[in-house]
Design a protein around this motif. Structure first.
Motif, PDB file in Angstrom:
ATOM      1  N   PRO A   1       0.826  -1.223   0.000  1.00 33.23           N
ATOM      2  CA  PRO A   1       0.000   0.000   0.000  1.00 33.23           C
ATOM      3  C   PRO A   1       0.855   1.266   0.000  1.00 33.23           C
ATOM      4  N   VAL A   2       0.671   2.086  -1.007  1.00 29.65           N
ATOM      5  CA  VAL A   2       1.402   3.367  -1.075  1.00 29.65           C
ATOM      6  C   VAL A   2       0.425   4.541  -1.200  1.00 29.65           C
ATOM      7  N   THR A   3      -0.834   4.291  -0.851  1.00 24.64           N
ATOM      8  CA  THR A   3      -1.822   5.377  -0.952  1.00 24.64           C
ATOM      9  C   THR A   3      -2.629   5.490   0.331  1.00 24.64           C
ATOM     10  N   GLU A   4      -3.177   6.665   0.538  1.00 25.44           N
ATOM     11  CA  GLU A   4      -4.204   6.857   1.559  1.00 25.44           C
ATOM     12  C   GLU A   4      -5.297   7.694   0.904  1.00 25.44           C
ATOM     13  N   TYR A   5      -6.468   7.681   1.503  1.00 30.06           N
ATOM     14  CA  TYR A   5      -7.556   8.495   0.966  1.00 30.06           C
ATOM     15  C   TYR A   5      -7.640   9.840   1.665  1.00 30.06           C
ATOM     16  N   ILE A   6      -8.070  10.832   0.922  1.00 28.34           N
ATOM     17  CA  ILE A   6      -8.641  12.038   1.500  1.00 28.34           C
ATOM     18  C   ILE A   6     -10.080  12.017   0.978  1.00 28.34           C
ATOM     19  N   LEU A   7     -11.018  11.643   1.829  1.00 26.07           N
ATOM     20  CA  LEU A   7     -12.421  11.611   1.411  1.00 26.07           C
ATOM     21  C   LEU A   7     -13.029  12.972   1.724  1.00 26.07           C
ATOM     22  N   VAL A   8     -13.702  13.538   0.745  1.00 24.36           N
ATOM     23  CA  VAL A   8     -14.225  14.896   0.922  1.00 24.36           C
ATOM     24  C   VAL A   8     -15.758  14.850   0.912  1.00 24.36           C
ATOM     25  N   TYR A   9     -16.352  15.430   1.952  1.00 24.48           N
ATOM     26  CA  TYR A   9     -17.808  15.477   2.092  1.00 24.48           C
ATOM     27  C   TYR A   9     -18.241  16.927   2.252  1.00 24.48           C
ATOM     28  N   ARG A  10     -19.533  17.167   2.008  1.00 24.45           N
ATOM     29  CA  ARG A  10     -20.072  18.517   2.177  1.00 24.45           C
ATOM     30  C   ARG A  10     -21.326  18.411   3.023  1.00 24.45           C
ATOM     31  N   LYS A  11     -21.449  19.287   4.011  1.00 22.77           N
ATOM     32  CA  LYS A  11     -22.662  19.267   4.838  1.00 22.77           C
ATOM     33  C   LYS A  11     -23.863  19.519   3.937  1.00 22.77           C
ATOM     34  N   GLN A  12     -24.859  18.639   4.038  1.00 21.36           N
ATOM     35  CA  GLN A  12     -25.992  18.698   3.111  1.00 21.36           C
ATOM     36  C   GLN A  12     -26.661  20.067   3.107  1.00 21.36           C
ATOM     37  N   THR A  13     -27.019  20.500   1.921  1.00 20.49           N
ATOM     38  CA  THR A  13     -27.614  21.817   1.751  1.00 20.49           C
ATOM     39  C   THR A  13     -28.278  21.882   0.385  1.00 20.49           C
ATOM     40  N   ASP A  14     -29.198  22.863   0.238  1.00 26.92           N
ATOM     41  CA  ASP A  14     -29.699  23.085  -1.124  1.00 26.92           C
ATOM     42  C   ASP A  14     -28.993  24.302  -1.738  1.00 26.92           C
ATOM     43  N   LEU A  15     -27.994  24.840  -1.019  1.00 31.38           N
ATOM     44  CA  LEU A  15     -27.240  25.988  -1.554  1.00 31.38           C
ATOM     45  C   LEU A  15     -26.200  25.487  -2.555  1.00 31.38           C
ATOM     46  N   LEU A  16     -26.084  26.189  -3.678  1.00 34.49           N
ATOM     47  CA  LEU A  16     -25.016  25.859  -4.619  1.00 34.49           C
ATOM     48  C   LEU A  16     -23.701  26.392  -4.051  1.00 34.49           C
ATOM     49  N   ILE A  17     -22.576  25.812  -4.478  1.00 36.42           N
ATOM     50  CA  ILE A  17     -21.279  26.280  -3.968  1.00 36.42           C
ATOM     51  C   ILE A  17     -21.081  27.766  -4.315  1.00 36.42           C
ATOM     52  N   ASP A  18     -21.587  28.149  -5.485  1.00 37.77           N
ATOM     53  CA  ASP A  18     -21.512  29.559  -5.914  1.00 37.77           C
ATOM     54  C   ASP A  18     -22.073  30.513  -4.865  1.00 37.77           C
ATOM     55  N   TRP A  19     -23.109  30.034  -4.141  1.00 41.58           N
ATOM     56  CA  TRP A  19     -23.778  30.887  -3.149  1.00 41.58           C
ATOM     57  C   TRP A  19     -22.756  31.436  -2.156  1.00 41.58           C
ATOM     58  N   HIS A  20     -21.831  30.570  -1.707  1.00 46.49           N
ATOM     59  CA  HIS A  20     -20.836  30.997  -0.713  1.00 46.49           C
ATOM     60  C   HIS A  20     -19.881  32.041  -1.309  1.00 46.49           C
ATOM     61  N   ILE A  21     -19.630  31.902  -2.595  1.00 47.54           N
ATOM     62  CA  ILE A  21     -18.700  32.838  -3.236  1.00 47.54           C
ATOM     63  C   ILE A  21     -19.397  34.183  -3.459  1.00 47.54           C
ATOM     64  N   ARG A  22     -20.658  34.114  -3.902  1.00 53.86           N
ATOM     65  CA  ARG A  22     -21.391  35.356  -4.194  1.00 53.86           C
ATOM     66  C   ARG A  22     -21.834  36.099  -2.938  1.00 53.86           C
ATOM     67  N   ASN A  23     -22.109  35.350  -1.855  1.00 53.27           N
ATOM     68  CA  ASN A  23     -22.673  35.984  -0.657  1.00 53.27           C
ATOM     69  C   ASN A  23     -21.667  36.269   0.449  1.00 53.27           C
ATOM     70  N   HIS A  24     -20.395  35.968   0.204  1.00 47.38           N
ATOM     71  CA  HIS A  24     -19.387  36.257   1.233  1.00 47.38           C
ATOM     72  C   HIS A  24     -19.401  37.764   1.489  1.00 47.38           C
ATOM     73  N   PRO A  25     -19.519  38.177   2.782  1.00 49.90           N
ATOM     74  CA  PRO A  25     -19.640  39.628   3.048  1.00 49.90           C
ATOM     75  C   PRO A  25     -18.379  40.426   2.731  1.00 49.90           C
ATOM     76  N   GLN A  26     -17.253  39.721   2.512  1.00 44.56           N
ATOM     77  CA  GLN A  26     -16.019  40.451   2.172  1.00 44.56           C
ATOM     78  C   GLN A  26     -15.472  39.946   0.829  1.00 44.56           C
ATOM     79  N   PRO A  27     -15.977  40.489  -0.288  1.00 43.59           N
ATOM     80  CA  PRO A  27     -15.560  39.979  -1.603  1.00 43.59           C
ATOM     81  C   PRO A  27     -14.047  40.039  -1.794  1.00 43.59           C
ATOM     82  N   GLU A  28     -13.402  41.027  -1.120  1.00 40.67           N
ATOM     83  CA  GLU A  28     -11.946  41.139  -1.280  1.00 40.67           C
ATOM     84  C   GLU A  28     -11.237  39.915  -0.675  1.00 40.67           C
TER      85      GLU A  28
END
Ligand code: SAM
Length: 389
Positions: free
Chosen positions: A253-280
């Motif tokens: 074995p020469v590998t390990e996993y990085i398993l990536v999950y997202r807390k369930q939501t109906d928000l698109l990922i874009d929402w976090h980018i568009r609604n961040h209060p500090q666009p800078e």
């Protein structure tokens, strides 16, 4: 002899139907529905560690159900009938109309947490954090009993239950739609004698099921690829290399996993980018050229004389850069030597680091002095059971 209830066996905090009814009555009183409703018989669902309590009209017809987290005693909104729907059903109104009503606009939550190091069981420490206060979780938990230094679990099932509690309690504190990345791999339980076989346990696949059941969506399986020599130390593959008999083949074995999950939501990922209060801040967090284009990341393993299972800072930095913005709060509930903290500080994020081993807490407290822009006096120290020290 009186048999222990499932709730008792599982160590829930909601132990009896009376407890469950009391919690729901309190909740109904808070939304002015206590006098207009009656409760059916609560049932425990130990697959999801919840109590389900039926809500009825005074005439006995079902008008909804309330779900309680059996460990934390909290009402679970996603699994509970909304107050407006219960009311509509009681008043025999058109509930479709209520369902169609526009949902309130979601607000972006900026966490107020400061850099923190906490000593104790991570489930207790996470339970002391405010809801929705963490922007990213990256961790590498114990791989069951892979390391003799902390082979603390008698049975694999007990280990999985602990992981479920940790993953479940992290769900409450993780902001909606944010990511939980976990570094994990199958493990080898060495044979006890020459006449016994060694055993592989596919820990990642069992944890995957738990993530899904605890309310996360699966996003990615990233492979951490180490140089070939790295796996040879496990001893796997040596016998085959010498004898070359079929059936004896064992891949090193020469590998390990990085398993990536997202807390369930109906928000698109874009929402976090568009609604961040500090666009800078969003602009300043852009990932530089030379990023990993595939799910295979080639990284040298870490060598840390003070912790037997530290992962490389480069790995933590990749995860943090890809899944968080600057100034976000990154939690590592099984922090060990604090690699995630060093990486977070280096990338201008805040950190919350928990470990149950006092020696590793001291290690982190010493190390923090050298982390980028961190004044050690400004780092909070938490102890499980006490909110702050
Ligand atoms: C795989 S190591 C993490 C190493 C870390 N990623 C690093 O780079 O140093 C897992 C850590 O979890 C800690 N641990 C085990 N059970 C725990 C628990 N219930 N709560 C908090 N920490 C725990 C162990 O002490 C160990 O340091």
């Amino acid at each position: 002899m009186k048999q222990e209830t499932v709730a008792k066996q599982r160590g829930y905090n909601v132990l009896t139907v009376t407890d469950a009814k009391e919690i729901v009555s309190h909740w109904l009183a808070g939304i002015d529905l206590a006098n207009a409703t009656e409760l059916g018989l609560p049932e425990v669902d130990d697959r999801y560690h919840i109590w389900r309590v039926p809500v009825r009209s005074p005439q006995g017809s079902p008008v909804g159900e309330v779900a309680i987290d059996a460990y934390t005693t909290e009402i679970l909104p996603a699994k509970t009938t909304r107050a407006e729907i219960i009311t509509a059903r009681l008043l025999r109104q058109d509930e479709q109309k209520v369902k169609r009503k526009r949902k309130p606009k979601k607000e972006y939550k900026l966490s107020q947490l400061r850099n923190t190091i906490g000593w104790g069981d991570c489930v207790d420490l996470v339970d002391d954090l405010p809801s929705d206060s963490i922007d990213l979780i990256f961790t590498s938990p114990p791989y069951f009993n892979a390391r003799p230094e902390y082979s603390q679990y008698e049975q694999y099932e007990t280990y999985l239950l602990k992981m479920r509690q940790a993953i479940g309690s992290c769900h409450r504190v993780l902001n909606e739609g944010r990511f939980f990345a976990i570094n994990i791999s199958p493990i080898l339980i060495r044979r006890a004698s020459r006449n016994e076989a060694s055993k592989r346990i596919a820990v990642p696949f069992d944890l995957h099921r738990i993530f899904i059941e605890e309310g996360y969506d699966f996003i990615d399986d990233i492979i951490w690829l180490k140089p070939e020599g790295a796996g040879w130390a496990t001893g796997r593959g040596r016998r085959f290399a010498a004898d070359r008999n079929p059936l004896q083949y064992k891949a090193v074995p020469v590998t390990e996993y990085i398993l990536v999950y997202r807390k369930q939501t109906d928000l698109l990922i874009d929402w976090h980018i568009r609604n961040h209060p500090q666009p800078e801040v969003v602009a300043d967090s852009k990932v530089a050229d030379g990023y990993d284009r595939t799910n295979v990341w080639k990284i040298q393993p870490a060598t840390n004389s003070k912790h037997p299972a530290a992962f490389p800072q480069e790995l933590a930095e990749k995860v943090i850069a890809y899944y968080s913005f600057k100034n976000d709060v990154v939690l590592d509930p099984f922090a060990g030597s604090g690699t995630v903290g060093a990486a977070a500080a280096n990338l201008d994020r805040r950190f919350v680091l928990f470990d149950s081993n006092r020696a590793y807490i001291e290690l982190m407290q010493e190390a923090v002095v050298g982390w980028k822009n961190i004044d050690p006096r400004s780092v909070e120290f938490a102890i499980a059971g006490r909110s702050k020290d």
